[in-house]
Design a protein around this motif. Sequence first.
Motif, PDB file in Angstrom:
ATOM      1  N   VAL A  34      60.958 -12.518 100.984  1.00 47.33           N
ATOM      2  CA  VAL A  34      61.407 -11.092 100.394  1.00 47.33           C
ATOM      3  C   VAL A  34      60.138 -10.721  99.405  1.00 47.33           C
ATOM      4  N   HIS A  35      59.155  -9.803  99.813  1.00 45.96           N
ATOM      5  CA  HIS A  35      57.830  -9.470  99.293  1.00 45.96           C
ATOM      6  C   HIS A  35      58.346  -8.641  97.798  1.00 45.96           C
ATOM      7  N   VAL A  36      57.879  -9.003  96.955  1.00 48.03           N
ATOM      8  CA  VAL A  36      58.213  -8.261  95.548  1.00 48.03           C
ATOM      9  C   VAL A  36      56.915  -7.144  95.566  1.00 48.03           C
ATOM     10  N   GLN A  37      57.616  -6.226  94.602  1.00 54.96           N
ATOM     11  CA  GLN A  37      56.903  -4.768  94.444  1.00 54.96           C
ATOM     12  C   GLN A  37      55.288  -5.009  94.530  1.00 54.96           C
ATOM     13  N   GLY A  38      54.807  -5.898  93.805  1.00 50.89           N
ATOM     14  CA  GLY A  38      53.276  -5.858  93.653  1.00 50.89           C
ATOM     15  C   GLY A  38      52.697  -6.637  94.810  1.00 50.89           C
ATOM     16  N   CYS A  39      53.137  -7.126  95.680  1.00 51.77           N
ATOM     17  CA  CYS A  39      52.693  -7.811  96.962  1.00 51.77           C
ATOM     18  C   CYS A  39      52.009  -6.912  97.772  1.00 51.77           C
ATOM     19  N   LEU A  40      50.925  -7.321  98.316  1.00 54.73           N
ATOM     20  CA  LEU A  40      50.115  -6.316  99.174  1.00 54.73           C
ATOM     21  C   LEU A  40      51.029  -6.299 100.427  1.00 54.73           C
ATOM     22  N   PHE A  41      51.910  -7.054 100.907  1.00 52.58           N
ATOM     23  CA  PHE A  41      52.711  -6.834 101.965  1.00 52.58           C
ATOM     24  C   PHE A  41      54.017  -6.153 101.832  1.00 52.58           C
ATOM     25  N   PHE A  42      54.164  -5.761 100.709  1.00 54.88           N
ATOM     26  CA  PHE A  42      55.355  -5.109 100.353  1.00 54.88           C
ATOM     27  C   PHE A  42      55.717  -3.898 101.223  1.00 54.88           C
ATOM     28  N   GLY A  43      56.716  -3.580 101.939  1.00 56.80           N
ATOM     29  CA  GLY A  43      56.961  -2.835 102.854  1.00 56.80           C
ATOM     30  C   GLY A  43      56.450  -2.870 104.271  1.00 56.80           C
TER      31      GLY A  43
END
Length: 179
Positions: free
Chosen positions: A79-88
């Motif tokens: 589960v990607h966190v908001q600051g991750c490059l892969f978020f979304g």
Amino acid sequence: MSNKGKDIAEGSSPASDHHHHQQQQQQPLSRYESQKRRDWNTFGQYLRNQRPPVALSQCNSNQVLEFLRYLDQFGKTKVHVQGCLFFGQAEPPGPCTCPLRQAWGSLDALIGRLRAAYEENGGLPEANPFASGTIRLYLREVRDSQAKARGIPYKKKKKKRNVMKAMTEGVSSSSLPMQ
């Protein structure tokens, strides 16, 4: 007429009831029933391991929420966190350090099994901590945040229309004369 007479009149006796009960227990449980029993035992063990231990009769939605959060450490869903490059991104191109969590669908199914097990084990439906609004809200938040983190909106499955109704509607509209 006593109960014993009633039992005999209905073709039942303590001996035949015992035999019937043994036959029921010998049949292997379905996959769902086995999982439900495992989940119930795991939740009971979790409550007993709390300091101080929590009795099932004293359990509320707070303990259920703590249990669900505890289970996250054993999750396998990134589960990607908001600051991750892969978020979304549904298909991230590389690895990242985002946490592994329990998938929403797994938690939802778990709560369904525990909700049923609670009542099967003598809990009152109106006191069922697994059926509380707090739990439903938590599951909705998990579902929405995981969908956003993956860039995939959650779509509720549409209920299937009544097949007979659809067929009669199709017949009535197709039987109109063409002009």
